[in-house]
Write a protein that holds these residues in place. Structure first.
Motif, PDB file in Angstrom:
ATOM      1  N   SER A  73       0.828  -1.208   0.000  1.00 57.20           N
ATOM      2  CA  SER A  73       0.000   0.000   0.000  1.00 57.20           C
ATOM      3  C   SER A  73       0.867   1.266   0.000  1.00 57.20           C
ATOM      4  O   SER A  73       0.551   2.255  -0.694  1.00 57.20           O
ATOM      5  CB  SER A  73      -0.922  -0.006   1.224  1.00 57.20           C
ATOM      6  OG  SER A  73      -1.709   1.159   1.266  1.00 57.20           O
ATOM      7  N   ILE A  74       1.962   1.220   0.771  1.00 55.92           N
ATOM      8  CA  ILE A  74       2.891   2.354   0.786  1.00 55.92           C
ATOM      9  C   ILE A  74       3.479   2.578  -0.606  1.00 55.92           C
ATOM     10  O   ILE A  74       3.534   3.716  -1.108  1.00 55.92           O
ATOM     11  CB  ILE A  74       4.011   2.105   1.821  1.00 55.92           C
ATOM     12  CG1 ILE A  74       3.453   2.185   3.244  1.00 55.92           C
ATOM     13  CG2 ILE A  74       5.153   3.103   1.642  1.00 55.92           C
ATOM     14  CD1 ILE A  74       4.427   1.740   4.313  1.00 55.92           C
ATOM     15  N   GLU A  75       3.896   1.495  -1.246  1.00 49.61           N
ATOM     16  CA  GLU A  75       4.478   1.601  -2.590  1.00 49.61           C
ATOM     17  C   GLU A  75       3.454   2.131  -3.598  1.00 49.61           C
ATOM     18  O   GLU A  75       3.747   3.043  -4.391  1.00 49.61           O
ATOM     19  CB  GLU A  75       4.982   0.235  -3.041  1.00 49.61           C
ATOM     20  CG  GLU A  75       5.568   0.240  -4.452  1.00 49.61           C
ATOM     21  CD  GLU A  75       5.807  -1.159  -4.984  1.00 49.61           C
ATOM     22  OE1 GLU A  75       6.833  -1.357  -5.665  1.00 49.61           O
ATOM     23  OE2 GLU A  75       4.963  -2.047  -4.743  1.00 49.61           O
ATOM     24  N   THR A  76       2.246   1.567  -3.550  1.00 48.53           N
ATOM     25  CA  THR A  76       1.216   1.950  -4.518  1.00 48.53           C
ATOM     26  C   THR A  76       0.794   3.404  -4.357  1.00 48.53           C
ATOM     27  O   THR A  76       0.634   4.146  -5.346  1.00 48.53           O
ATOM     28  CB  THR A  76      -0.015   1.033  -4.368  1.00 48.53           C
ATOM     29  OG1 THR A  76       0.383  -0.322  -4.572  1.00 48.53           O
ATOM     30  CG2 THR A  76      -1.090   1.405  -5.377  1.00 48.53           C
ATOM     31  N   SER A  77       0.610   3.833  -3.105  1.00 50.73           N
ATOM     32  CA  SER A  77       0.170   5.217  -2.884  1.00 50.73           C
ATOM     33  C   SER A  77       1.246   6.211  -3.303  1.00 50.73           C
ATOM     34  O   SER A  77       0.943   7.293  -3.821  1.00 50.73           O
ATOM     35  CB  SER A  77      -0.202   5.421  -1.413  1.00 50.73           C
ATOM     36  OG  SER A  77       0.905   5.189  -0.562  1.00 50.73           O
ATOM     37  N   THR A  78       2.516   5.821  -3.112  1.00 50.86           N
ATOM     38  CA  THR A  78       3.608   6.702  -3.537  1.00 50.86           C
ATOM     39  C   THR A  78       3.616   6.870  -5.053  1.00 50.86           C
ATOM     40  O   THR A  78       3.734   7.997  -5.575  1.00 50.86           O
ATOM     41  CB  THR A  78       4.962   6.138  -3.082  1.00 50.86           C
ATOM     42  OG1 THR A  78       4.967   6.005  -1.660  1.00 50.86           O
ATOM     43  CG2 THR A  78       6.110   7.030  -3.512  1.00 50.86           C
ATOM     44  N   ARG A  79       3.450   5.778  -5.754  1.00 51.29           N
ATOM     45  CA  ARG A  79       3.437   5.866  -7.220  1.00 51.29           C
ATOM     46  C   ARG A  79       2.227   6.653  -7.718  1.00 51.29           C
ATOM     47  O   ARG A  79       2.316   7.412  -8.702  1.00 51.29           O
ATOM     48  CB  ARG A  79       3.441   4.459  -7.813  1.00 51.29           C
ATOM     49  CG  ARG A  79       4.759   3.729  -7.598  1.00 51.29           C
ATOM     50  CD  ARG A  79       4.801   2.399  -8.307  1.00 51.29           C
ATOM     51  NE  ARG A  79       6.095   1.752  -8.142  1.00 51.29           N
ATOM     52  CZ  ARG A  79       6.449   0.622  -8.736  1.00 51.29           C
ATOM     53  NH1 ARG A  79       5.600   0.008  -9.540  1.00 51.29           N
ATOM     54  NH2 ARG A  79       7.645   0.111  -8.532  1.00 51.29           N
ATOM     55  N   GLY A  80       1.102   6.465  -7.025  1.00 52.47           N
ATOM     56  CA  GLY A  80      -0.085   7.235  -7.402  1.00 52.47           C
ATOM     57  C   GLY A  80       0.129   8.713  -7.206  1.00 52.47           C
ATOM     58  O   GLY A  80      -0.305   9.545  -8.038  1.00 52.47           O
ATOM     59  N   TYR A  81       0.832   9.065  -6.131  1.00 46.18           N
ATOM     60  CA  TYR A  81       1.097  10.479  -5.870  1.00 46.18           C
ATOM     61  C   TYR A  81       2.050  11.053  -6.907  1.00 46.18           C
ATOM     62  O   TYR A  81       1.902  12.211  -7.322  1.00 46.18           O
ATOM     63  CB  TYR A  81       1.678  10.641  -4.470  1.00 46.18           C
ATOM     64  CG  TYR A  81       1.952  12.079  -4.100  1.00 46.18           C
ATOM     65  CD1 TYR A  81       0.900  12.966  -3.882  1.00 46.18           C
ATOM     66  CD2 TYR A  81       3.260  12.558  -3.999  1.00 46.18           C
ATOM     67  CE1 TYR A  81       1.149  14.300  -3.572  1.00 46.18           C
ATOM     68  CE2 TYR A  81       3.506  13.887  -3.674  1.00 46.18           C
ATOM     69  CZ  TYR A  81       2.449  14.748  -3.472  1.00 46.18           C
ATOM     70  OH  TYR A  81       2.679  16.065  -3.156  1.00 46.18           O
ATOM     71  N   VAL A  82       3.028  10.263  -7.328  1.00 43.83           N
ATOM     72  CA  VAL A  82       3.958  10.729  -8.358  1.00 43.83           C
ATOM     73  C   VAL A  82       3.191  11.082  -9.633  1.00 43.83           C
ATOM     74  O   VAL A  82       3.447  12.104 -10.285  1.00 43.83           O
ATOM     75  CB  VAL A  82       5.031   9.663  -8.651  1.00 43.83           C
ATOM     76  CG1 VAL A  82       5.818  10.028  -9.917  1.00 43.83           C
ATOM     77  CG2 VAL A  82       5.968   9.514  -7.468  1.00 43.83           C
ATOM     78  N   ILE A  83       2.204  10.265  -9.990  1.00 46.22           N
ATOM     79  CA  ILE A  83       1.457  10.489 -11.230  1.00 46.22           C
ATOM     80  C   ILE A  83       0.450  11.626 -11.089  1.00 46.22           C
ATOM     81  O   ILE A  83       0.382  12.538 -11.927  1.00 46.22           O
ATOM     82  CB  ILE A  83       0.731   9.195 -11.643  1.00 46.22           C
ATOM     83  CG1 ILE A  83       1.758   8.100 -11.972  1.00 46.22           C
ATOM     84  CG2 ILE A  83      -0.193   9.442 -12.826  1.00 46.22           C
ATOM     85  CD1 ILE A  83       1.157   6.724 -12.170  1.00 46.22           C
ATOM     86  N   ALA A  84      -0.328  11.569  -9.979  1.00 49.79           N
ATOM     87  CA  ALA A  84      -1.441  12.511  -9.844  1.00 49.79           C
ATOM     88  C   ALA A  84      -1.076  13.775  -9.083  1.00 49.79           C
ATOM     89  O   ALA A  84      -1.618  14.858  -9.364  1.00 49.79           O
ATOM     90  CB  ALA A  84      -2.618  11.818  -9.158  1.00 49.79           C
ATOM     91  N   GLY A  85      -0.214  13.650  -8.111  1.00 57.28           N
ATOM     92  CA  GLY A  85       0.188  14.813  -7.328  1.00 57.28           C
ATOM     93  C   GLY A  85      -0.863  15.300  -6.356  1.00 57.28           C
ATOM     94  O   GLY A  85      -0.765  16.437  -5.869  1.00 57.28           O
ATOM     95  N   THR A  86      -1.872  14.498  -6.054  1.00 64.45           N
ATOM     96  CA  THR A  86      -2.927  14.915  -5.129  1.00 64.45           C
ATOM     97  C   THR A  86      -2.712  14.271  -3.756  1.00 64.45           C
ATOM     98  O   THR A  86      -2.227  13.145  -3.641  1.00 64.45           O
ATOM     99  CB  THR A  86      -4.312  14.497  -5.661  1.00 64.45           C
ATOM    100  OG1 THR A  86      -4.351  13.077  -5.829  1.00 64.45           O
ATOM    101  CG2 THR A  86      -4.598  15.177  -6.996  1.00 64.45           C
ATOM    102  N   GLU A  87      -3.122  15.010  -2.715  1.00 66.49           N
ATOM    103  CA  GLU A  87      -2.906  14.570  -1.339  1.00 66.49           C
ATOM    104  C   GLU A  87      -3.641  13.277  -1.005  1.00 66.49           C
ATOM    105  O   GLU A  87      -3.244  12.556  -0.101  1.00 66.49           O
ATOM    106  CB  GLU A  87      -3.341  15.678  -0.375  1.00 66.49           C
ATOM    107  CG  GLU A  87      -2.368  16.836  -0.288  1.00 66.49           C
ATOM    108  CD  GLU A  87      -1.055  16.440   0.372  1.00 66.49           C
ATOM    109  OE1 GLU A  87      -1.087  15.730   1.399  1.00 66.49           O
ATOM    110  OE2 GLU A  87       0.002  16.832  -0.146  1.00 66.49           O
ATOM    111  N   ASP A  88      -4.729  13.004  -1.724  1.00 66.67           N
ATOM    112  CA  ASP A  88      -5.498  11.782  -1.435  1.00 66.67           C
ATOM    113  C   ASP A  88      -4.625  10.537  -1.516  1.00 66.67           C
ATOM    114  O   ASP A  88      -4.825   9.570  -0.770  1.00 66.67           O
ATOM    115  CB  ASP A  88      -6.668  11.648  -2.422  1.00 66.67           C
ATOM    116  CG  ASP A  88      -7.754  12.670  -2.161  1.00 66.67           C
ATOM    117  OD1 ASP A  88      -7.729  13.281  -1.074  1.00 66.67           O
ATOM    118  OD2 ASP A  88      -8.613  12.874  -3.049  1.00 66.67           O
TER     119      ASP A  88
END
Length: 218
Positions: A73-88
């Motif tokens: 989950s930590i890995e996935t959320s980090t990659r999602g943040y890299v792409i989207a840049g949103t705090e969610d």
């Protein structure tokens, strides 16, 4: 000596022989009973240990799986943040990072209960720290230098290699835990045989002691 005296002497000798035989039988019966009691205590202790082993190693499997889920989950959320840049996307990252110390403490407890390899647990702790440090740096780059800098770090493969190592170590921990359970189950068949022999010995002992008591009152 008269014939009557000889008969009495012979009778006394016969009684003495019977008493001696009964005495030896009593000793043997007592020995069998003591052996049966000892075997029963031993098998009961083994049953308790086997149950503890099964419970402890089932907990190792479950807690290792929970740990892996948190790290993924930590890995996935980090990659999602890299792409989207949103705090969610950072909420799961922050929550799992905050919960990880408690999870590692739970793992340490079940590792001790189940006889897990402490070196493997230390390795998992080390890998988790490295993965969090990598993801934290990825988030920093995304915030301070933009998506391209953070993406370059992700594309380096360092984070993936860390997660691959974590998955491998978790898999080995779970496999070894299951092997300990299987070994405990295999010894259960031996313990059942010993328990049956002990039960038979107890029956024989009780029957022998009952016979001795009967003969002494005849």
């Amino acid at each position: 000596m008269t014939q009557g005296g000889a008969g009495i002497a012979s009778g006394n000798k016969g009684v003495a022989t019977v008493q001696a035989a009964l005495g030896r039988t009593a000793i043997l019966a007592g020995g069998l009973l003591a052996l049966a009691i000892a075997a029963f205590v031993w098998t009961t202790w083994q049953d308790t240990r086997r149950e503890e082993t099964a419970s402890g190693n089932a907990a190792i499997v479950a807690e290792a799986e929970r740990f892996l889920s948190m790290m993924a989950s930590i890995e996935t959320s980090t990659r999602g943040y890299v792409i989207a840049g949103t705090e969610d996307f950072l909420s799961p990252f922050r929550q799992n990072v905050a919960d990880l110390p408690a999870q590692l403490t739970r793992m340490e407890n079940v590792w001790n209960e189940g006889g897990g390899d402490p070196a493997r647990l230390s390795r998992l702790r080390e890998l988790a720290e490295q993965e969090i440090a990598f993801d934290t740096e990825t988030v920093r780059l995304r915030n301070e230098e933009g998506v391209e800098a953070a993406s370059d770090l992700v594309r380096s493969g360092a984070g993936k290699r860390l997660m691959d190592d974590i998955r491998m170590e978790v898999g080995l921990a779970q496999t070894n835990a299951q092997k300990r359970v299987d070994l405990a189950e295999a010894t259960a068949h031996r313990d059942d045989l010993i328990s049956n022999i002990a039960f038979l010995a107890a029956i024989l002992s009780a029957a022998s002691l009952a016979f001795i008591a009967f003969r002494r009152h005849v």
